[in-house]
Design an enzyme around this catalytic site. Structure first.
Site, mmCIF file in Angstrom:
data_model
loop_
_atom_site.group_PDB
_atom_site.id
_atom_site.type_symbol
_atom_site.label_atom_id
_atom_site.label_comp_id
_atom_site.label_asym_id
_atom_site.label_seq_id
_atom_site.Cartn_x
_atom_site.Cartn_y
_atom_site.Cartn_z
ATOM 1 C CD GLU A 139 3.319 -6.948 10.542
ATOM 2 O OE1 GLU A 139 2.130 -7.326 10.653
ATOM 3 O OE2 GLU A 139 4.244 -7.705 10.185
ATOM 4 C CG ASP A 184 0.485 -7.061 6.034
ATOM 5 O OD1 ASP A 184 0.152 -7.787 6.990
ATOM 6 O OD2 ASP A 184 0.331 -7.393 4.848
ATOM 7 C CG ASN A 211 3.002 -15.195 9.235
ATOM 8 O OD1 ASN A 211 3.465 -15.845 10.161
ATOM 9 N ND2 ASN A 211 1.759 -14.768 9.208
ATOM 10 C CB SER A 212 5.186 -12.737 13.102
ATOM 11 O OG SER A 212 4.752 -11.453 12.801
ATOM 12 C CG ASP A 226 1.036 -12.944 5.836
ATOM 13 O OD1 ASP A 226 0.655 -11.849 5.385
ATOM 14 O OD2 ASP A 226 1.081 -13.202 7.049
ATOM 15 N NE ARG A 277 2.020 -8.220 14.189
ATOM 16 C CZ ARG A 277 1.510 -9.123 13.371
ATOM 17 N NH1 ARG A 277 0.255 -8.995 12.948
ATOM 18 N NH2 ARG A 277 2.225 -10.131 12.939
ATOM 19 C CE LYS A 326 3.681 -9.810 6.824
ATOM 20 N NZ LYS A 326 2.542 -9.853 7.742
ATOM 21 C CG ASP A 350 -2.620 -8.324 9.656
ATOM 22 O OD1 ASP A 350 -1.785 -7.423 9.805
ATOM 23 O OD2 ASP A 350 -2.322 -9.523 9.489
ATOM 24 C CB SER A 406 -6.035 -12.831 9.521
ATOM 25 O OG SER A 406 -4.870 -13.513 9.133
ATOM 26 N N GLY A 407 -4.088 -10.774 7.689
ATOM 27 C CA GLY A 407 -3.285 -10.744 6.465
ATOM 28 C C GLY A 407 -2.913 -12.144 6.024
ATOM 29 C CG LEU A 408 -1.665 -16.636 7.818
ATOM 30 C CD1 LEU A 408 -0.576 -16.989 6.829
ATOM 31 C CD2 LEU A 408 -1.364 -17.268 9.178
ATOM 32 C CG HIS A 457 2.668 -11.234 17.207
ATOM 33 N ND1 HIS A 457 1.946 -12.238 17.801
ATOM 34 C CD2 HIS A 457 2.699 -11.539 15.880
ATOM 35 C CE1 HIS A 457 1.556 -13.099 16.886
ATOM 36 N NE2 HIS A 457 2.004 -12.711 15.715
HETATM 37 C C1 SPV Z 1 -2.203 -12.384 10.731
HETATM 38 O O1 SPV Z 1 -3.205 -12.971 11.143
HETATM 39 O O2 SPV Z 1 -1.952 -12.193 9.548
HETATM 40 C C2 SPV Z 1 -1.222 -11.885 11.688
HETATM 41 C C3 SPV Z 1 -1.110 -12.548 12.968
HETATM 42 O O3 SPV Z 1 -0.520 -10.985 11.368
HETATM 43 S S1 SPV Z 1 0.159 -13.682 12.814
HETATM 44 O O4 SPV Z 1 -0.057 -14.514 11.665
HETATM 45 O O5 SPV Z 1 0.104 -14.407 14.062
HETATM 46 O O6 SPV Z 1 1.403 -12.948 12.698
HETATM 47 MG MG MG Z 2 -0.531 -10.537 9.425
#
Ligand code: SPV
Ligand code: MG
Length: 552
Positions: free
Chosen positions: A119, A92, A127-128, A63, A164, A125, A90, A51-53, A195
């Site tokens: 994505e 990004d 975080n979503s 992130d 994504r 980017k 992930d 996971s990027g986060l 997502h």
């Molecule tokens: C991540 O895990 O970094 C994601 C998923 O991209 S989310 O944080 O839900 O966007």
């Molecule tokens: Mg991410």
């Protein structure tokens, strides 16, 4: 010679592809470094979400592409090294344009990463879940070009590119999300991650319904139920989702654990109250694969003489009569593997290949590859020491002796092998240890101070007979080592027992007490738990649970 060649193991990219194509709902879980990746694999997951986060949080940055792509690559490489299951990174936005993605794909393949998810947002980017509606989406054509470039760059046809769709995150309609997903599929995406940040599954349900109704859309759907987590998993199944990503739960769990721990230690200015609630260092060593290094040291440095293991496996087991009609206790199946086979696996992992089992009851049923069987035909009338005597021809300069009903975590043997001394025993100082009604209570020169570094402790007495009046320091688990001069001292102690007419009935504790009485130093390695002996049906059940939690 004819015949089918042996099947090649599936590459990780192939494993990820198979997960996406699977007809049942599959799950992968977040990890952010080698340790957490190994934990995810041990938990049973068939894949890992890098996971990027979570990676950026573990780095202590946002992130928002603050960590460079090569820093991410390096972290993921540690995760690959620590595991054997596929990792989906992930990625990004792909860290730039089509050209950056091509380079990323090439590097990921070379590091053994199974796939990347990109994505349709702009670099850098965010975080979503942070101001999602203010986030600009990528131009569809530009993003399709990026997907095509990535697919053209991969060498392994199984490497997966997951596209994504962030339309729902950015406040666009399900229709917009579908249009984008179709375009990405046509550009070559291997799966679509749809997502959403809404607390309900409704939008994704509508998306999935439309997607699956269209026969052209033969492209798996992936979801990340971070916000709509209360939706029952069966709803995802019914919606025809292929893969669920539990995207950030390890970093969040670790955060709470670390916050509590740091606060508690800061307040208490001590770790005493905490020690039993955190992983023992031995567990960290285990997760780091320390056993393998110890075994490799023995193999490659040549500094060690070969170690011989002697397993005392002559008994049927009182309390286990209902399950030992046709086999001895050591052959009882624990989690699908006979006890003795488990011991052999642990020994082999430590480079110990000379293994002798002393059989008695149902000796013919002892059939485990790599085990030499010797028989104590008179097992019913004699004790453990007599059984040990039957293996005398197979002793070497360095020997491990143990009861055949033991099951223990690998680090227990590692600790024994690391300990100094010609004769060493393993004593459990855990909560049950001070109960002298248990088998083989042990009195030692000092109680376990639970220090990280080995204490110098010797055995004073083992067994309830002629026990001192004070509380035992623990329980001898039925595992010992005798090497070098220790062998000669044991031979002398056996002569003493023979002269006293006690040899035939003596157990290993009698031998240890005779050694101690002769002034021989018997060193103690303390452990706390992480082992079991199988004495009755309850133990047998507990051993099954214990084995379930074991590293494969
Ligand atoms: C991540 O895990 O970094 C994601 C998923 O991209 S989310 O944080 O839900 O966007
Ligand atoms: Mg991410």
């Amino acid at each position: 010679m004819t015949g089918t060649p042996p099947a090649q193991p599936r590459s990780r990219a192939r494993q990820l592809r198979d997960l996406l194509a699977s007809h049942q709902l599959e799950f992968i879980m977040e990890a952010h470094n080698g340790l957490s990746a190994r934990i995810v694999e041990e938990a049973g997951f068939a894949g890992i979400w890098a996971s990027g986060l979570a990676l950026s949080a573990a780095f202590g940055v946002r992130d928002s592409n603050e960590a460079s792509w090569t820093q991410v690559l390096e972290a993921v490489e540690f995760m690959v090294d620590a595991t054997s299951i596929p990792i989906l990174l992930d990625g990004d936005t792909g860290y730039g344009n089509f050209n950056n993605l091509r380079r990323l794909v090439t590097k990921l393949e070379s590091r053994g990463v199974a796939g990347v998810c990109i994505e349709d947002k702009l670099f850098p980017k965010t975080n979503s879940f942070i101001d999602g509606e203010r986030q600009a989406l990528a131009d569809v054509d530009e993003f399709c070009g990026k997907i095509r470039a990535g697919k053209d760059a991969q060498r392994d046809p199984d490497f997966c590119i997951v596209a994504r769709v962030e339309a729902l995150i950015a406040g666009w309609s399900v229709e917009e999300a579908l249009d984008r997903a179709r375009a990405y599929r046509e550009a070559g995406a291997d799966a679509i991650l749809i997502h959403d940040k809404a607390p309900r599954f409704d939008n994704i349900q509508a998306f999935a319904d439309a997607w699956n109704a269209d026969a052209d859309n033969r492209c798996p759907l992936v979801i990340v139920p971070t916000k709509y987590y209360s939706t029952p998993t069966d709803v995802f199944r019914a919606a025809g989702i292929s893969l669920v990503i539990w995207a950030n739960h390890n970093i969040r769990a670790a955060t709470v654990a670390m916050q509590r721990t740091a606060r508690e230690i800061f307040t208490d200015q001590s770790v005493a109250g905490l020690e039993d609630r955190i992983a023992p260092v031995s567990e960290i060593f285990r997760l780091q694969g320390d056993d393998e290094l110890r075994a490799a040291e023995r193999r490659y440095t040549g500094s060690d003489t070969p170690i011989h293991a002697v397993v005392l496996a002559a008994t049927r087991g009182e309390g286990l009569e209902s399950v030992t009609e046709t086999l001895p206790k050591a052959m009882l199946s624990i989690g699908g593997k006979p006890l003795l086979r488990r011991l052999v696996d642990v020994f082999k992992a430590q480079g110990i290949h000379d293994i002798t089992a002393v059989a008695g009851y149902r000796a013919e049923a002892i059939d485990v590859p790599s085990v030499r069987v010797v028989e104590n035909a008179d097992y019913a009338a004699t004790g453990e020491l007599a059984s040990l005597g039957h293996a005398r021809a197979h002793f070497g300069d360095d020997n491990i002796v143990l009861y055949g009903d033991l099951i223990f975590r690998r680090h227990v043997l590692t600790d024994l092998l690391e300990a100094a001394g010609d004769i060493v025993v393993v004593v459990d100082s855990g909560p049950a240890g001070d109960d002298r009604t248990l088998r083989d209570p042990a009195w030692c020169s000092a109680p376990d101070d639970r220090s990280l570094f080995a204490q110098c402790v010797t055995l004073s007495h083992v067994g309830a007979a002629h026990a001192p009046n004070d509380r035992p320091c623990g329980r001898w688990i039925g595992l010992m080592r005798a090497r070098g001069e220790g062998r000669a001292r044991i031979a002398e102690a056996i002569e003493t027992l023979q002269a006293a007419g006690r040899y035939e009935s003596a157990g290993v504790p009698d031998l240890l007490n005779t050694l101690i009485a002769a002034g021989v130093r018997v060193n103690v390695v303390y452990i706390t738990g992480h082992w079991l002996d199988v004495n009755d049906l309850d133990d047998l059940r507990a051993a099954g649970d214990f084995a379930y939690g074991e590293t494969p």
